[in-house]
Write a protein that holds these residues in place. Structure first.
Motif, PDB file in Angstrom:
ATOM      1  N   VAL A 105       0.858  -1.180   0.000  1.00  0.00           N
ATOM      2  CA  VAL A 105       0.000   0.000   0.000  1.00  0.00           C
ATOM      3  C   VAL A 105       0.899   1.237   0.000  1.00  0.00           C
ATOM      4  O   VAL A 105       1.767   1.368   0.853  1.00  0.00           O
ATOM      5  N   GLY A 106       0.660   2.086  -0.990  1.00  0.00           N
ATOM      6  CA  GLY A 106       1.556   3.227  -1.165  1.00  0.00           C
ATOM      7  C   GLY A 106       2.672   2.876  -2.123  1.00  0.00           C
ATOM      8  O   GLY A 106       3.754   3.470  -2.079  1.00  0.00           O
ATOM      9  N   ALA A 107       2.384   1.891  -2.983  1.00  0.00           N
ATOM     10  CA  ALA A 107       3.385   1.443  -3.961  1.00  0.00           C
ATOM     11  C   ALA A 107       3.770   2.607  -4.860  1.00  0.00           C
ATOM     12  O   ALA A 107       2.947   3.473  -5.176  1.00  0.00           O
ATOM     13  N   SER A 108       5.042   2.626  -5.259  1.00  0.00           N
ATOM     14  CA  SER A 108       5.518   3.756  -6.056  1.00  0.00           C
ATOM     15  C   SER A 108       6.379   3.287  -7.220  1.00  0.00           C
ATOM     16  O   SER A 108       7.038   2.254  -7.165  1.00  0.00           O
ATOM     17  N   GLU A 109       6.333   4.084  -8.264  1.00  0.00           N
ATOM     18  CA  GLU A 109       7.119   3.831  -9.471  1.00  0.00           C
ATOM     19  C   GLU A 109       8.522   4.437  -9.311  1.00  0.00           C
ATOM     20  O   GLU A 109       9.474   3.988  -9.936  1.00  0.00           O
ATOM     21  N   THR A 110       8.622   5.466  -8.463  1.00  0.00           N
ATOM     22  CA  THR A 110       9.862   6.248  -8.371  1.00  0.00           C
ATOM     23  C   THR A 110      10.941   5.509  -7.582  1.00  0.00           C
ATOM     24  O   THR A 110      10.853   5.349  -6.355  1.00  0.00           O
ATOM     25  N   ILE A 111      11.964   5.067  -8.298  1.00  0.00           N
ATOM     26  CA  ILE A 111      13.040   4.286  -7.692  1.00  0.00           C
ATOM     27  C   ILE A 111      13.594   5.009  -6.459  1.00  0.00           C
ATOM     28  O   ILE A 111      13.862   6.210  -6.493  1.00  0.00           O
ATOM     29  N   GLY A 112      13.730   4.276  -5.367  1.00  0.00           N
ATOM     30  CA  GLY A 112      14.314   4.851  -4.163  1.00  0.00           C
ATOM     31  C   GLY A 112      13.277   5.341  -3.163  1.00  0.00           C
ATOM     32  O   GLY A 112      13.604   5.583  -2.010  1.00  0.00           O
ATOM     33  N   LYS A 113      11.991   5.476  -3.613  1.00  0.00           N
ATOM     34  CA  LYS A 113      10.950   5.876  -2.658  1.00  0.00           C
ATOM     35  C   LYS A 113      10.626   4.705  -1.731  1.00  0.00           C
ATOM     36  O   LYS A 113      10.781   3.529  -2.106  1.00  0.00           O
ATOM     37  N   ILE A 114      10.143   5.047  -0.563  1.00  0.00           N
ATOM     38  CA  ILE A 114       9.780   4.018   0.420  1.00  0.00           C
ATOM     39  C   ILE A 114       8.846   2.963  -0.170  1.00  0.00           C
ATOM     40  O   ILE A 114       8.989   1.769   0.075  1.00  0.00           O
ATOM     41  N   GLY A 115       7.862   3.423  -0.970  1.00  0.00           N
ATOM     42  CA  GLY A 115       6.879   2.505  -1.548  1.00  0.00           C
ATOM     43  C   GLY A 115       7.380   1.809  -2.797  1.00  0.00           C
ATOM     44  O   GLY A 115       6.682   0.948  -3.364  1.00  0.00           O
ATOM     45  N   ALA A 116       8.571   2.176  -3.239  1.00  0.00           N
ATOM     46  CA  ALA A 116       9.122   1.536  -4.444  1.00  0.00           C
ATOM     47  C   ALA A 116      10.144   0.458  -4.092  1.00  0.00           C
ATOM     48  O   ALA A 116      10.220  -0.590  -4.743  1.00  0.00           O
ATOM     49  N   ILE A 117      10.926   0.734  -3.050  1.00  0.00           N
ATOM     50  CA  ILE A 117      12.063  -0.160  -2.731  1.00  0.00           C
ATOM     51  C   ILE A 117      11.649  -1.629  -2.558  1.00  0.00           C
ATOM     52  O   ILE A 117      12.265  -2.512  -3.162  1.00  0.00           O
ATOM     53  N   PRO A 118      10.586  -1.933  -1.768  1.00  0.00           N
ATOM     54  CA  PRO A 118      10.255  -3.359  -1.599  1.00  0.00           C
ATOM     55  C   PRO A 118       9.951  -4.033  -2.939  1.00  0.00           C
ATOM     56  O   PRO A 118      10.413  -5.154  -3.182  1.00  0.00           O
ATOM     57  N   ILE A 119       9.204  -3.350  -3.810  1.00  0.00           N
ATOM     58  CA  ILE A 119       8.848  -3.948  -5.104  1.00  0.00           C
ATOM     59  C   ILE A 119      10.106  -4.169  -5.937  1.00  0.00           C
ATOM     60  O   ILE A 119      10.312  -5.236  -6.527  1.00  0.00           O
ATOM     61  N   THR A 120      10.976  -3.156  -5.964  1.00  0.00           N
ATOM     62  CA  THR A 120      12.219  -3.283  -6.712  1.00  0.00           C
ATOM     63  C   THR A 120      13.017  -4.495  -6.233  1.00  0.00           C
ATOM     64  O   THR A 120      13.515  -5.300  -7.023  1.00  0.00           O
ATOM     65  N   LEU A 121      13.125  -4.629  -4.913  1.00  0.00           N
ATOM     66  CA  LEU A 121      13.924  -5.733  -4.351  1.00  0.00           C
ATOM     67  C   LEU A 121      13.283  -7.087  -4.626  1.00  0.00           C
ATOM     68  O   LEU A 121      13.964  -8.058  -4.987  1.00  0.00           O
ATOM     69  N   PRO A 167       0.842  -4.307  -6.079  1.00  0.00           N
ATOM     70  CA  PRO A 167       0.974  -2.881  -5.736  1.00  0.00           C
ATOM     71  C   PRO A 167      -0.412  -2.280  -5.520  1.00  0.00           C
ATOM     72  O   PRO A 167      -1.362  -2.625  -6.237  1.00  0.00           O
ATOM     73  N   VAL A 168      -0.517  -1.404  -4.507  1.00  0.00           N
ATOM     74  CA  VAL A 168      -1.783  -0.709  -4.236  1.00  0.00           C
ATOM     75  C   VAL A 168      -1.524   0.795  -4.283  1.00  0.00           C
ATOM     76  O   VAL A 168      -0.684   1.305  -3.529  1.00  0.00           O
ATOM     77  N   ASN A 169      -2.207   1.470  -5.182  1.00  0.00           N
ATOM     78  CA  ASN A 169      -2.080   2.930  -5.290  1.00  0.00           C
ATOM     79  C   ASN A 169      -3.217   3.420  -6.183  1.00  0.00           C
ATOM     80  O   ASN A 169      -3.306   3.030  -7.350  1.00  0.00           O
ATOM     81  N   PRO A 170      -4.110   4.257  -5.668  1.00  0.00           N
ATOM     82  CA  PRO A 170      -5.298   4.651  -6.430  1.00  0.00           C
ATOM     83  C   PRO A 170      -4.950   5.473  -7.673  1.00  0.00           C
ATOM     84  O   PRO A 170      -5.787   5.624  -8.555  1.00  0.00           O
ATOM     85  N   ARG A 171      -3.700   5.984  -7.739  1.00  0.00           N
ATOM     86  CA  ARG A 171      -3.387   6.880  -8.852  1.00  0.00           C
ATOM     87  C   ARG A 171      -2.643   6.199  -9.989  1.00  0.00           C
ATOM     88  O   ARG A 171      -2.154   6.860 -10.891  1.00  0.00           O
ATOM     89  N   SER A 172      -2.491   4.871  -9.926  1.00  0.00           N
ATOM     90  CA  SER A 172      -1.752   4.206 -11.010  1.00  0.00           C
ATOM     91  C   SER A 172      -2.472   2.935 -11.454  1.00  0.00           C
ATOM     92  O   SER A 172      -3.249   2.349 -10.693  1.00  0.00           O
ATOM     93  N   HIS A 173      -2.203   2.545 -12.686  1.00  0.00           N
ATOM     94  CA  HIS A 173      -2.749   1.275 -13.180  1.00  0.00           C
ATOM     95  C   HIS A 173      -1.703   0.174 -13.140  1.00  0.00           C
ATOM     96  O   HIS A 173      -2.008  -0.991 -12.881  1.00  0.00           O
ATOM     97  N   THR A 174      -0.447   0.563 -13.426  1.00  0.00           N
ATOM     98  CA  THR A 174       0.645  -0.403 -13.267  1.00  0.00           C
ATOM     99  C   THR A 174       1.774   0.305 -12.511  1.00  0.00           C
ATOM    100  O   THR A 174       1.944   1.520 -12.618  1.00  0.00           O
ATOM    101  N   ILE A 175       2.509  -0.489 -11.743  1.00  0.00           N
ATOM    102  CA  ILE A 175       3.690   0.047 -11.038  1.00  0.00           C
ATOM    103  C   ILE A 175       4.828  -0.941 -11.192  1.00  0.00           C
ATOM    104  O   ILE A 175       4.657  -2.145 -10.936  1.00  0.00           O
ATOM    105  N   GLN A 176       5.964  -0.449 -11.661  1.00  0.00           N
ATOM    106  CA  GLN A 176       7.149  -1.281 -11.929  1.00  0.00           C
ATOM    107  C   GLN A 176       6.749  -2.526 -12.731  1.00  0.00           C
ATOM    108  O   GLN A 176       7.232  -3.635 -12.488  1.00  0.00           O
ATOM    109  N   GLY A 177       5.826  -2.288 -13.703  1.00  0.00           N
ATOM    110  CA  GLY A 177       5.428  -3.369 -14.611  1.00  0.00           C
ATOM    111  C   GLY A 177       4.387  -4.316 -14.059  1.00  0.00           C
ATOM    112  O   GLY A 177       4.021  -5.298 -14.713  1.00  0.00           O
ATOM    113  N   LEU A 178       3.877  -4.054 -12.844  1.00  0.00           N
ATOM    114  CA  LEU A 178       2.876  -4.944 -12.249  1.00  0.00           C
ATOM    115  C   LEU A 178       1.527  -4.248 -12.224  1.00  0.00           C
ATOM    116  O   LEU A 178       1.448  -3.024 -12.079  1.00  0.00           O
ATOM    117  N   ASP A 179       0.435  -5.031 -12.338  1.00  0.00           N
ATOM    118  CA  ASP A 179      -0.907  -4.458 -12.209  1.00  0.00           C
ATOM    119  C   ASP A 179      -1.056  -3.822 -10.835  1.00  0.00           C
ATOM    120  O   ASP A 179      -0.646  -4.402  -9.837  1.00  0.00           O
TER     121      ASP A 179
END
Lengths: 703, 703
Positions: free
Chosen positions: A19-35, A47-59
């Motif tokens: 929750v709070g997933a992010s596309e921006t590399i290095g953000k708190i919500g991005a790091i777990p997905i990247t890793l 990934p959960v984020n009301p403002r995006s449809h995909t994040i780091q290539g995931l739905d």
């Protein structure tokens, strides 16, 4: 609810929502997905984020409510004020656990504490286990599960190993991870617990105790709120044959104050932690360096060795002596090398040092098998539990390297159970190569001795499991008063197995005279009152009364003194007991630690307790063997043992009394607030102990 | 002869001859030539080898005798049995100094010892100073002088710096050099002294004290034979404003035994070395790591700071508390941050820890000037003598690095006199960059606190130069006996300024009665005999005699007891002195250390000395300030200070007595073998001290 099983889904999840997933590399919500993606996590990622449809290539999902399947772990990476709503959106029964990165809860102010409680109430209601808030999350290295925003793993792959790390502090946890990477230490799991709104360090130790891939548990502790849970976790780890190393801050007043201002957790008395760690076989380390030195050593050599002697070998006699200093300061024994081995070494190097430390001299540079041959000669004697070798500058020589490697190989092959450390300045690849062979490496000889020494001493400090107390009968304690008078106090102790002198009570001067006549020996007379704690201060004690006449005077003096100095005190009479001649005055006591329950204190009377603070502590209950170690821990125990030409005192009877005291304290832990026995006189060997005065305080009745 | 001047030619030679010079790279006789050429030594090099015409491109001589010019330094790199001849070949008056690499002398056997003495006799006769034998030689880095066969410098150029290293052990010396290279520490000179047939560690310390390029002297010591020379060297270094760090092995019995078996040098009592180091402002370190940590720190921060408070800052509250633990264990003070600074920090981080340690929290990662601003706020208060900052994992962040660098720059610019340490896991180039800025770096927070703490404590431990004793009159001591009786002993002490009670001597029971009558108070009566050391054991003491009748009985009892238990003892009568009531019984004494001369001991009587070995030592002479520190070093001094509700004792009078004792011991060091004062009773503040019994032993007359 609190067993490791309920935590398994959280810490080894098959599906993770962020929750709070992010596309921006290095953000708190991005790091777990990247890793998770980078290191090939095998489960599902949502990934959960009301403002995006995909994040780091995931739905991407707008809310937890939109995810159709059950979720083992939810990572909450949104600001504190949005955390509750995020979790509330989860469909009931569909989430097993959550990690809350967010800070801004109990660690900052009262409003934060209330919000944290609201969150954990929600989680509890939904059956969701919580890690955090205000934590860096966790990593399960073996399963490539990265529920953390620590960037440490971004740049370097963390090697898989048999060490599990738990830290209350995120900052420490991240630093620890960097240090371990730098040392090439492998990890099974890494967990930071933050504010511990649900899952605490004890839960994590229990979890790691049940993890087949973890052999060593390293915990960083600032405080503990549930002592019983921590003890259970320690026992679980011991039963699973896992070793625990703990660094706990706050061992001095300055440190404890700093820790208290930093964490909301009740730190508890540090001496009590020392007792706890001692009784549960936990290795306590005092610095971060020592923490990792010992942890790394245990990850290779976790099984206790049979012998406790340390073998030291050096090609510098002086540095050998320095290592002997360190060994003696730690209380290690340095048995001499067997005679035959000494002779064999002297045949090759007539001016070698052949005791222990063994000095093979600079000769080892031109005769490189000297180290290996002498080491085999030493260790085959079966006297030694570990070997430390100082190679001096030869350790960095290219031509000497193959000999070092062979030496390490042969040690490991011949003595797979004897910890073996080399001290040398080694290039990194060589250090790693030796470590692969199970050889510990150090650049500082003293650190080598202290680390290996910790392994050797560990063998001696694992206590037996605390004695069962089911058989201890609960004493009958009054429920209407909180302070027992001296006679009542001694009676309770007597019943528990702690002897006192026979006592009679006089209610008049005539009775006092009659008792004196009847006893026909020197007696002590003391005011008996639950309201007078310091009897001698108000003239409430007379010693060495030898005649009925003196008894009458004493009775009158005592009662008139009490009358004038403590007119309001309830008086139960005047106590008369035979004078006890000789013996050594000790002090024993019990107080109730808010975290760990009843704690027994022991010390010798007078300056030892008052000036030198020469006391020892153990958690109740414990047995006589533990009581002996408790007695021997005080410097003053030399006096009991018979220093200065004295006859040895009855240490066995003293140990029995302390064990009985601990069992009484434990059995009555809900009723007894504190016990003071002062003095507890220890007579000569075979003649026992006598409690001459005691005060038992009970808890205020909880109506 | 022993001044640094006579050593200058040897250690800064304009010409060097190498006996046993070799063409074969890596051989003992090749390495010095290779190094001298490689690093551009500016003087003349003369290889000596009868079997070659040129060596490493240089003209070779068959013998030292063939070299036409004076030679400042001869390196002898031939086996022990050829060393004498090699040196004997030198033309008289043409050689200033020699370094003997060869082993096989005093360190192996008696024959070796004799050969070593023959060699040093030859050198002394020819006026040649000798370094070694059995040593690794020396390096004068600034002048590219490599008189060593240690291969360390072959692979790596040693950076020039302000640290001079002296080691008795070659193996340690080589290892030390590797470690320093590894740490990037710069060196002025590096000297190993080996068997010390002429030049010893004290000579080298004096040499480095006179070297303008050396600021810090690091010495590794196994033992010392000439205490006075070592003291002079310490004073010379202090006067030249140089700091000395020493690691001395043998601080425990095991270590001392190992050291004694390894070296021929007389090690001396370790407690005496502790006293020596304390009195001469030497920083003693206990491990090799600590040795280099402190040495490196001093090379940057050698000037004492004005304040002794430590400032600790952390972005982890827990690790801050850990550092507070270390600081308190070292006895450092942690003054709170000034109120204004606290408020400014709270405005930026409402949940910061604002005392000391200061916890700037993880907030510092997003607000990187927090560290620097808060540090300035703290240090500008003038309360702090040093600052340690824990950066946690932020220290390894690339984006954070510029802030760290700026932070270090601004600290150095604003507080050039306040030691400043950063704790972080730094890549090597960054670590070096910070060190260039004068910032100390560590990965372990505890090590940082302990190292910086050593700098702070150093300020407090530099003693004033020992008091001049020229004014102390030598007491008149008998020359025909070696043991003074109690009255004579007390008289000597009295004359030196140590008070005792008035004493009368009875030679008959009648005299005893008369004296008792005359004194008209309770007295003690003791047999007076130089042959009876333990008076009470044979019934030679009667206490609390209050009447002439009792005095008669006591006289008769005492004389008859002595008659039966010590019939041969010379009796000088029965001593009668008033009983002294109250006071605290102490013990003071003097013994003669074989290396460092008279040493004064102090402790409280009873269990403190006997059971707890709670004693302190100082070399004589010393002043009252030093005596105060000596008293306070014992744990028991709390009792003198008035613990347990006692009135404080007369510590000033005690200090004066100890200082007087030390001055007596020093002035009469050739005559007095030992002094025991037991008890030395310390009365209440303002009432002084009284020696109640004493024994002075004199040296056997040397006819």
């Amino acid at each position: 609810m609190n067993s490791p099983d309920t935590l398994k889904k959280l810490f080894a999840p098959q599906s993770i929502a962020i929750v709070g997933a992010s596309e921006t590399i290095g953000k708190i919500g991005a790091i777990p997905i990247t890793l998770l993606k980078k290191y090939g996590y095998q489960g599902d990622i949502y990934p959960v984020n009301p403002r995006s449809h995909t994040i780091q290539g995931l739905d991407c999902y707008a809310s937890l409510a939109d995810i159709p399947t059950p979720i083992d772990l939810v990572i909450i990476a949104v600001p504190a004020q949005h955390a509750y709503t995020a979790l509330a959106n989860a469909r009931p029964g569909m989430v097993a656990g959550a990690v809350l990165f967010s800070s801004g809860f109990a660690e900052i102010d009262e409003a934060g504490r209330i919000e944290q409680e609201r969150l954990s109430a929600l989680a509890q209601e939904r059956g969701i286990r919580l890690l955090g808030p205000n934590c860096l999350g966790f990593m399960n290295i073996r399963e490539n599960t990265f529920a953390t925003f620590s960037p440490v793993a971004m740049n370097h792959q963390i090697p898989v190993g048999n060490i599990g790390v738990v830290s209350q502090s995120g900052a420490f946890g991240a630093y620890a991870c960097s240090l371990m990477l730098n040392r090439g230490m492998g990890l099974s799991s890494w967990i930071t617990t933050g504010n511990e709104s649900d899952i605490d360090v004890a839960d994590c130790i229990a979890l790691l105790a049940a993890d087949p891939h973890t052999d060593v548990i390293m915990a960083y502790l600032e405080g503990c709120q549930d002592g019983e849970k921590l003890k259970r976790a320690f026992i679980a780890a011991d039963q699973a044959n896992k070793r625990i190393v703990i660094t706990k801050v706050g061992r001095t007043q300055a440190g404890a104050q700093a820790a208290a201002s930093h964490t909301a957790a009740l730190a508890g008395d540090d001496a009590v932690y020392d007792a706890l760690f001692h009784q549960y076989g936990i290795l306590r380390t005092h610095s971060i360096d020592e923490f990792f030195n010992v942890g790394q050593a245990l990850s290779v050599w976790r099984h206790p060795t049979r012998n406790t002697g340390l073998a030291v070998m050096s090609l510098s006699g002086g540095v050998g002596a320095l290592m002997a200093d360190d060994a003696q300061e730690m209380g290690l024994s340095l048995p001499a090398m067997p005679k035959q081995a000494q002779n064999r070494l002297l045949q090759r190097v007539p001016f070698a040092g052949t005791q222990n430390p063994v000095d093979v001299t600079g000769q080892a540079v031109s005769d490189p098998t000297l180290f290996s041959d002498t080491a085999h000669d030493m260790l085959s004697s079966g006297q030694f539990g570990a070997l430390v070798v100082f190679l001096a500058a030869a350790g960095s020589s290219d031509s000497f390297w193959p000999h070092i490697e062979r030496f390490a190989e042969s040690m490991r092959a011949s003595y797979p159970d004897i910890p073996f450390a080399l001290v040398a300045l080694l290039p990194e690849p060589r250090r790693r190569a030796l470590e692969k062979l199970g050889c510990l490496t150090f650049t500082d000889p003293s650190t080598a001795v202290r680390t290996v020494g910790a392994l050797l001493k560990r063998n001696q400090s694992i206590s037996s499991t605390p004695p069962s107390i089911s058989s201890t009968a609960l004493p009958l304690l009054p429920t209407d008063i909180t302070t027992l008078n001296e006679v009542e106090s001694l009676a309770v102790l007597n019943e528990a197995g702690i002897p006192s002198a026979p006592i009679l009570i006089a209610h008049s001067a005539t009775q006092a005279a009659a008792i004196s006549q009847q006893l026909n020996r020197a007696v002590v007379m003391k005011i008996l009152s639950r309201d007078i704690l310091h009897k001698s201060d108000i003239g409430g004690i007379r010693l060495n009364i030898t005649s009925p006449e003196d008894a009458i005077t004493a009775f009158q003096d005592i009662t008139s003194n009490v009358q004038s100095h403590a007119p309001a005190a309830r008086i139960d009479g005047v106590l008369i007991a035979p004078m006890i001649a000789g013996g050594i005055e000790c002090i024993a006591g019990v107080h109730r630690d808010p975290v760990f329950g009843p704690v027994v204190m022991f010390g010798l009377g007078g300056i030892f307790v008052e000036i030198l603070q020469d006391t020892s502590f153990r958690l109740a209950p414990f047995d006589e063997t533990e009581a002996i170690s408790m007695i021997q821990e005080t410097r003053a125990s030399q006096i009991l043992a018979g220093a200065r030409g004295r006859a040895p005192a009855d240490i066995e009877a003293l140990a029995k009394a302390l064990a009985c005291l601990s069992q009484l304290a434990y059995a009555s832990r809900d009723q007894i607030e504190s016990i003071d026995i002062n003095p507890l006189v220890v007579l000569e060997q075979g003649q026992g102990v006598v409690a001459l005065d005691a005060l038992v305080m009970l808890s205020s009745p909880t109506v």
